[in-house]
Write a protein that holds these residues in place. Sequence first.
Motif, PDB file in Angstrom:
ATOM      1  N   LEU A  76      63.520  60.287 -37.502  1.00  0.00           N
ATOM      2  CA  LEU A  76      64.266  61.481 -37.089  1.00  0.00           C
ATOM      3  C   LEU A  76      63.831  62.697 -37.908  1.00  0.00           C
ATOM      4  N   GLN A  77      63.674  62.508 -39.212  1.00  0.00           N
ATOM      5  CA  GLN A  77      63.233  63.617 -40.059  1.00  0.00           C
ATOM      6  C   GLN A  77      61.804  64.028 -39.716  1.00  0.00           C
ATOM      7  N   ARG A  78      60.953  63.076 -39.380  1.00  0.00           N
ATOM      8  CA  ARG A  78      59.580  63.389 -38.955  1.00  0.00           C
ATOM      9  C   ARG A  78      59.594  64.242 -37.694  1.00  0.00           C
ATOM     10  N   ALA A  79      60.444  63.866 -36.753  1.00  0.00           N
ATOM     11  CA  ALA A  79      60.515  64.596 -35.489  1.00  0.00           C
ATOM     12  C   ALA A  79      61.031  66.018 -35.697  1.00  0.00           C
ATOM     13  N   LYS A  80      62.015  66.179 -36.570  1.00  0.00           N
ATOM     14  CA  LYS A  80      62.605  67.501 -36.798  1.00  0.00           C
ATOM     15  C   LYS A  80      61.650  68.471 -37.483  1.00  0.00           C
ATOM     16  N   ILE A  81      60.711  67.953 -38.247  1.00  0.00           N
ATOM     17  CA  ILE A  81      59.854  68.849 -39.035  1.00  0.00           C
ATOM     18  C   ILE A  81      59.008  69.755 -38.136  1.00  0.00           C
ATOM     19  N   SER A  82      58.656  69.272 -36.963  1.00  0.00           N
ATOM     20  CA  SER A  82      57.858  70.107 -36.055  1.00  0.00           C
ATOM     21  C   SER A  82      58.637  71.332 -35.590  1.00  0.00           C
ATOM     22  N   THR A  83      59.896  71.154 -35.250  1.00  0.00           N
ATOM     23  CA  THR A  83      60.697  72.311 -34.826  1.00  0.00           C
ATOM     24  C   THR A  83      61.093  73.168 -36.027  1.00  0.00           C
ATOM     25  N   ASP A  84      61.335  72.535 -37.170  1.00  0.00           N
ATOM     26  CA  ASP A  84      61.698  73.290 -38.372  1.00  0.00           C
ATOM     27  C   ASP A  84      60.540  74.160 -38.861  1.00  0.00           C
ATOM     28  N   LYS A  85      59.322  73.739 -38.562  1.00  0.00           N
ATOM     29  CA  LYS A  85      58.156  74.508 -39.004  1.00  0.00           C
ATOM     30  C   LYS A  85      58.172  75.925 -38.441  1.00  0.00           C
ATOM     31  N   THR A  86      58.770  76.118 -37.268  1.00  0.00           N
ATOM     32  CA  THR A  86      58.840  77.469 -36.694  1.00  0.00           C
ATOM     33  C   THR A  86      59.643  78.403 -37.596  1.00  0.00           C
ATOM     34  N   LEU A  87      60.644  77.881 -38.286  1.00  0.00           N
ATOM     35  CA  LEU A  87      61.417  78.698 -39.229  1.00  0.00           C
ATOM     36  C   LEU A  87      60.534  79.153 -40.391  1.00  0.00           C
ATOM     37  N   VAL A  88      59.702  78.232 -40.877  1.00  0.00           N
ATOM     38  CA  VAL A  88      58.796  78.550 -41.986  1.00  0.00           C
ATOM     39  C   VAL A  88      57.743  79.555 -41.527  1.00  0.00           C
ATOM     40  N   LYS A  89      57.237  79.367 -40.304  1.00  0.00           N
ATOM     41  CA  LYS A  89      56.200  80.265 -39.797  1.00  0.00           C
ATOM     42  C   LYS A  89      56.718  81.673 -39.515  1.00  0.00           C
ATOM     43  N   ASP A  90      58.020  81.855 -39.407  1.00  0.00           N
ATOM     44  CA  ASP A  90      58.575  83.203 -39.302  1.00  0.00           C
ATOM     45  C   ASP A  90      58.335  83.982 -40.588  1.00  0.00           C
ATOM     46  N   ILE A  91      58.196  83.263 -41.697  1.00  0.00           N
ATOM     47  CA  ILE A  91      57.969  83.896 -43.001  1.00  0.00           C
ATOM     48  C   ILE A  91      56.507  83.791 -43.408  1.00  0.00           C
ATOM     49  N   VAL A  92      55.949  82.591 -43.317  1.00  0.00           N
ATOM     50  CA  VAL A  92      54.555  82.338 -43.691  1.00  0.00           C
ATOM     51  C   VAL A  92      53.697  82.610 -42.458  1.00  0.00           C
ATOM     52  N   GLN A  93      53.226  83.839 -42.352  1.00  0.00           N
ATOM     53  CA  GLN A  93      52.544  84.239 -41.121  1.00  0.00           C
ATOM     54  C   GLN A  93      51.032  84.367 -41.265  1.00  0.00           C
ATOM     55  N   ASN A  94      50.540  84.515 -42.458  1.00  0.00           N
ATOM     56  CA  ASN A  94      49.109  84.744 -42.645  1.00  0.00           C
ATOM     57  C   ASN A  94      48.457  83.579 -43.369  1.00  0.00           C
ATOM     58  N   PHE A  95      47.736  82.760 -42.610  1.00  0.00           N
ATOM     59  CA  PHE A  95      46.994  81.660 -43.204  1.00  0.00           C
ATOM     60  C   PHE A  95      45.801  81.352 -42.311  1.00  0.00           C
ATOM     61  N   ALA A  96      44.733  80.858 -42.938  1.00  0.00           N
ATOM     62  CA  ALA A  96      43.486  80.597 -42.213  1.00  0.00           C
ATOM     63  C   ALA A  96      43.519  79.266 -41.476  1.00  0.00           C
ATOM     64  N   LYS A  97      44.218  78.299 -42.031  1.00  0.00           N
ATOM     65  CA  LYS A  97      44.224  76.956 -41.434  1.00  0.00           C
ATOM     66  C   LYS A  97      45.530  76.268 -41.785  1.00  0.00           C
ATOM     67  N   GLU A  98      45.942  75.422 -40.858  1.00  0.00           N
ATOM     68  CA  GLU A  98      47.182  74.667 -41.032  1.00  0.00           C
ATOM     69  C   GLU A  98      46.856  73.178 -41.067  1.00  0.00           C
ATOM     70  N   PHE A  99      47.540  72.458 -41.943  1.00  0.00           N
ATOM     71  CA  PHE A  99      47.353  71.019 -42.066  1.00  0.00           C
ATOM     72  C   PHE A  99      48.693  70.315 -41.921  1.00  0.00           C
ATOM     73  N   MET A 100      48.706  69.167 -41.257  1.00  0.00           N
ATOM     74  CA  MET A 100      49.854  68.269 -41.273  1.00  0.00           C
ATOM     75  C   MET A 100      49.354  66.982 -41.904  1.00  0.00           C
ATOM     76  N   ILE A 101      49.921  66.635 -43.057  1.00  0.00           N
ATOM     77  CA  ILE A 101      49.374  65.556 -43.876  1.00  0.00           C
ATOM     78  C   ILE A 101      50.474  64.568 -44.264  1.00  0.00           C
ATOM     79  N   SER A 102      50.136  63.277 -44.195  1.00  0.00           N
ATOM     80  CA  SER A 102      51.054  62.252 -44.682  1.00  0.00           C
ATOM     81  C   SER A 102      50.342  61.250 -45.601  1.00  0.00           C
ATOM     82  N   ASP A 103      49.047  61.428 -45.780  1.00  0.00           N
ATOM     83  CA  ASP A 103      48.253  60.569 -46.666  1.00  0.00           C
ATOM     84  C   ASP A 103      47.813  61.410 -47.858  1.00  0.00           C
ATOM     85  N   VAL A 104      48.215  60.997 -49.043  1.00  0.00           N
ATOM     86  CA  VAL A 104      47.945  61.787 -50.251  1.00  0.00           C
ATOM     87  C   VAL A 104      46.446  62.054 -50.438  1.00  0.00           C
ATOM     88  N   ARG A 105      45.597  61.185 -49.912  1.00  0.00           N
ATOM     89  CA  ARG A 105      44.144  61.392 -50.053  1.00  0.00           C
ATOM     90  C   ARG A 105      43.687  62.653 -49.317  1.00  0.00           C
TER      91      ARG A 105
END
Length: 142
Positions: free
Chosen positions: A89-118
């Motif tokens: 459930l928390q994994r699923a919510k993070i995709s929609t919650d990311k829009t809240l973060v992107k309202d503030i963090v607007q300038n970046f060259a690349k986006e990553f979604m990571i779950s493996d520390v490597r």
Amino acid sequence: MATRIDKEACREAYNLVRDDNTDINWASFKYDGSMIVPGGQGTEYEEFKRQCTDDTRLFGFVRITTGDAMSKRAKFTLITWIGENVSGLQRAKISTDKTLVKDIVQNFAKEFMISDVRELDEDYIREELKKAGGANYDAQAE
């Protein structure tokens, strides 16, 4: 309960990373209940990586210096970290919650979604940002 974000505090952390006059290279945004709040900031990428544990989900805004023999420049990335032990459930919510973060963090060259520390390896992130950055004059070095 719907997720909310502390806009002012998160914007302040974001601006510190973007400011060329500070040494701050990263800021994290974590969950405090149903509120996304600043989770920390620092000058060393390894400090950011230590926050990415198997039980956490967070967002990171990171400054990495890229470039080549001809020019050096700051590149920014938005990293979404989802630890291996985070519930479905928390994994699923993070995709929609990311829009809240992107309202503030607007300038970046690349986006990553990571779950493996490597995949948090700084050299890997730098290379991916370099690819996203366009011209590369490294072949002319020396």
